[in-house]
Write an enzyme that holds these catalytic residues in place. Structure first.
Site, short mmCIF file in Angstrom:
data_model
loop_
_atom_site.label_atom_id
_atom_site.label_comp_id
_atom_site.label_asym_id
_atom_site.label_seq_id
_atom_site.Cartn_x
_atom_site.Cartn_y
_atom_site.Cartn_z
N ASP A 256 10.06 5.48 -1.05
CA ASP A 256 9.26 4.30 -1.32
C ASP A 256 7.85 4.76 -1.68
O ASP A 256 7.54 5.96 -1.71
CB ASP A 256 9.26 3.32 -0.13
CG ASP A 256 8.86 1.91 -0.55
OD1 ASP A 256 8.39 1.72 -1.69
OD2 ASP A 256 8.99 0.98 0.27
C1 NOJ Z 1 6.95 -0.72 -2.26
C2 NOJ Z 1 8.05 -1.61 -1.75
O1 NOJ Z 1 8.26 -1.37 -0.38
C3 NOJ Z 1 9.35 -1.42 -2.50
O2 NOJ Z 1 10.25 -2.41 -2.08
C4 NOJ Z 1 9.12 -1.48 -3.98
O3 NOJ Z 1 10.33 -1.34 -4.68
C5 NOJ Z 1 8.16 -0.36 -4.37
N1 NOJ Z 1 6.90 -0.57 -3.67
C6 NOJ Z 1 7.90 -0.32 -5.86
O4 NOJ Z 1 7.16 -1.41 -6.25
#
Ligand code: NOJ
Length: 702
Positions: A256
């Site tokens: 993430d």
């Molecule tokens: C952080 C988020 O937790 C995740 O769900 C998302 O896909 C990514 N950022 C990319 O935007």
């Protein structure tokens, strides 16, 4: 053939080129120039870039180094929401109210087409976190509280995104996230430690990911958090032993946002980025989202002999494997016509499916609105709030692409839907009364005066985007601002009240529900959420949704998920009833379904029940089968959903619903972290919801 090509590439790629393949660059954050430099360097992936900007990056990548195509990812999590012309569906929580796998698969299909038509390959969806502690800011992104339902709906949308094969022009990659336990952070504080054992993790939280892997989900995103003090980003046990060895995952793992830097500056398990990069790579992260420092650090560690180059090779192999399987080397861009983005066919499907995403929870003979009602007052902050209706991760509700964007038609808010559905003979007045968050324009007395002049009040309340999303957990889920004060004033008029909740999560609305004649929840219904509410209010659509999540009476009662482990004092607080306000699986129809006696063929584990529509309207019922393992070596939930079916039953007819189980359906994870089924008695429960009064029970032996 494919494997030979991958190995040949790995042989000719420099260490720098290989590490670059592992890097995922945020175009939105870096801007065009820096992004193009990364494309030249051979970055494997970019996120948050659309259309021609993506095409430019791709062109540069193909003309550099070995010409390895870039893979573009985006958060298209309820439709291709970051594109202003796309078809934007209800959020995951709202679509889960339909309990309709076919519809959700079709949502995935349409999203895939629109994402592919924008030059992109990959959506960071679905979220398979379980929504048990509803104070968490991202409840709207989940399929609700139950692992079985989440797994079924998750697999359906994955099949929709990925289609027949990931190399089809209209298929994109899915990404099951966030692996794992993210929704279970202590106190629902976004990204905090997950206080549980691996046994519990495997028992409760892993099954939806297993279904995703079985559905051949091409990618998995790790969670921000940690388990028992170990960040998931650094967990070889989570990423390799369980995900690859036990579940058999074959795709690639993406971290993430900035998870590698977080090991240094948020979780403090690595002294510097070099150590963090080694930890993350060795744990099994293949692609590194946005911690661009990983690039230099990992190269350095390999050169110093502190990180085995074979670890890098393995990650690159996993990434290239998907790029080949997707056919990216032959077709770096999917051949989809951009005319499909937000086309009439997709919009029409969206409108239809949204009708199944509303749950009617109380109706004391006021709905559908009767022909004797001539004047309706629509009151409340969310009757005309398109932002809440669209929910998070839409182009004008998420800060990412550009915070100043405005919503683009077509869409229908609740008040617009009501005006359209009411027709000419019914007079509709609208007054906001108050905002969700207290505001100087609030005028609750004026709203009461309008209510007084009407025959029926439709009161539309909820929360708003500032109260939901990442890092927006709430300690208090009571109605905010003057909403409750307004409700009490409306009550004083003595007029019938139909309350509609348009929100990101279940709110604590006990007083409002008790004081209303009817209550329905629409969560974030997307473009046509307002239309669906209106169609149900006027009876043009018979509601068929059921709750994928329970409603607490009070924030202090959380968690209230239905499948809790038994405790000997009954789980009751001295100052609250034991039950939640509404429980998982509940939902009303305008018709009545009568259940016959459950029939069980014990030898073949076949369970069936006749359901008859004894009311006056055609309708769809969601038949739910639960079980309880009466005695087992570990404690198991009081009941667990094990099958469901949504069946359309015309007036006066009977449908037989049959479920076939296997003994594995009754399995649980034991003390040694192994999934087992034990002999003994199983209580089967079938009916219209998870509430005891809706279930009939039969005990069998397995
Ligand atoms: C952080 C988020 O937790 C995740 O769900 C998302 O896909 C990514 N950022 C990319 O935007």
């Amino acid at each position: 053939m494919k494997n030979r090509k991958i190995e040949e590439l790995l042989k000719v790629m420099t260490l720098e080129e290989k590490v670059a393949q592992m890097v995922q660059v945020s175009y939105a954050h870096l801007g065009r120039e820096k992004a193009l430099e990364w494309a030249k360097r051979g970055a494997g992936s970019f996120l948050h870039v659309l259309g021609d900007d993506a095409r430019e990056v791709q062109k540069v990548a193909l003309e550099s180094g070995h010409g390895i195509p870039v893979i573009f990812g985006i958060d298209a999590i309820h439709g291709h929401g970051l594109n202003d012309h796309a078809t934007i569906f209800p959020t995951q929580l709202a679509m889960a109210c339909s309990w309709n796998k076919e519809l959700i698969k079709q949502v995935g299909r349409i999203t895939a087409k629109e994402v592919a038509a924008d030059g992109l390959h990959w959506t960071f969806s679905p979220v398979l976190c379980l929504a048990r502690d509803t104070r968490w800011g991202r409840i709207d992104e989940t399929f609700g509280e139950d692992a079985y339902l989440t797994g079924e709906l998750g697999a359906a949308i994955i099949e929709g995104y990925q289609g027949e094969s990931i190399d089809s022009p209209d298929s994109i990659l899915a990404c099951a996230k966030h692996y794992i336990g993210y929704g279970e952070a202590i106190g629902a504080r976004d990204s905090y430690d997950t206080e549980m054992t691996y046994r519990k993790l495997k028992d409760v939280f892993l099954p939806p990911f297993k279904k995703a892997v079985d559905a051949k989900c091409a990618t998995i995103m790790t969670a921000y958090g940690s388990i028992d003090g170990e960040p998931f980003t650094a967990s070889k046990k989570a990423l390799k032993d369980i995900l690859r060895d036990e579940l058999g995952f074959q795709g690639f793992v993406v971290t993430d946002w900035d998870n590698v830097n977080s090991l240094v500056n948020k979780q403090y398990v690595a002294a510097d980025i070099k150590e963090a990069s080694k930890l993350a790579a060795e744990a099994g992260n293949d692609m590194i989202m946005s911690s661009l420092e990983f690039y230099e650090a990992a190269i350095h560690m390999v050169k110093e002999g502190k990180l085995d180059e074979a670890v890098i090779d393995e990650a690159v192999r996993n990434i290239l494997n998907i790029k080949f399987e997707m056919g990216l080397f032959e077709h770096p861009e999917k051949e989809m016509d951009s005319a499909c983005i937000g086309c009439a066919e997709h919009l029409a499907f969206n409108k239809e499916m949204t009708n199944e995403c509303v749950v009617l929870l109380k109706n004391e003979d006021v709905l559908p609105i009767k022909s004797s009602i001539n004047k309706i007052a629509v009151i409340g902050p969310n009757a005309d709030d398109i932002k809440t209706q669209y929910g998070d991760w839409a182009y004008f509700t998420h800060p990412l692409p550009n915070p100043d964007r405005q919503p683009v038609r077509p869409y229908t808010t609740v008040i617009e839907g009501i005006r359209e559905a009411a027709g000419e003979d019914v007079e509709v007045s609208y007054i906001k009364g108050c905002s969700v968050l207290e505001n100087e324009n609030d005028d609750v007395m004026a709203a009461k005066a309008v209510a007084q002049e009407n025959d029926l009040i439709v009161f539309v309340i909820g929360d708003e985007i500032d109260q939901a999303g990442e890092i927006k957990d709430r300690a208090n889920l009571e109605l905010s601002g003057k909403q409750l004060e307004l409700f009490r004033l409306l009550k004083e008029t003595g007029k019938p009240i139909v309350t509609v909740l348009v929100s990101f999560k279940p709110l604590c609305v006990e007083e409002v529900v008790e004081g209303s004649d009817a209550f329905m929840v629409a969560f974030n219904g997307g473009m046509f959420g307002g239309n669906a509410v209106a169609q149900i209010l006027f009876g043009n659509v018979n509601p068929s949704g059921k709750l994928p999540i329970s409603f607490p009476r009070h924030t202090g009662q959380i968690p209230v998920y239905y499948n809790y482990l038994p405790g000997w004092h009954g789980g009751k607080y001295m100052d609250l009833p034991e039950t939640p306000l509404f429980t998982f699986g509940q939902g009303l129809s305008y018709t009545t379904f009568e259940y016959g006696a459950m029939k069980v063929d014990e030898a073949n584990l076949t369970i069936s029940v006749d359901v008859t529509n004894i009311g006056a309207r055609d309708g769809a019922e969601i038949v739910q089968l639960y079980f309880n393992d009466k005695v087992s070596s570990m404690m198991t939930p009081v009941k667990q959903l094990v099958r469901f079916a949504k069946v359309f039953i015309p007036v006066g007819t009977t449908k037989t619903v049959t479920f076939t189980l296997t003994s594995e359906d009754f399995s649980f994870v034991n003390y040694e972290e192994k999934r087992v089924t034990e002999h003994g008695e199983i209580e089967l429960m079938i009916g219209a919801s998870s509430a005891d009064q809706d279930l009939q029970k039969v005990t069998i032996n397995i």
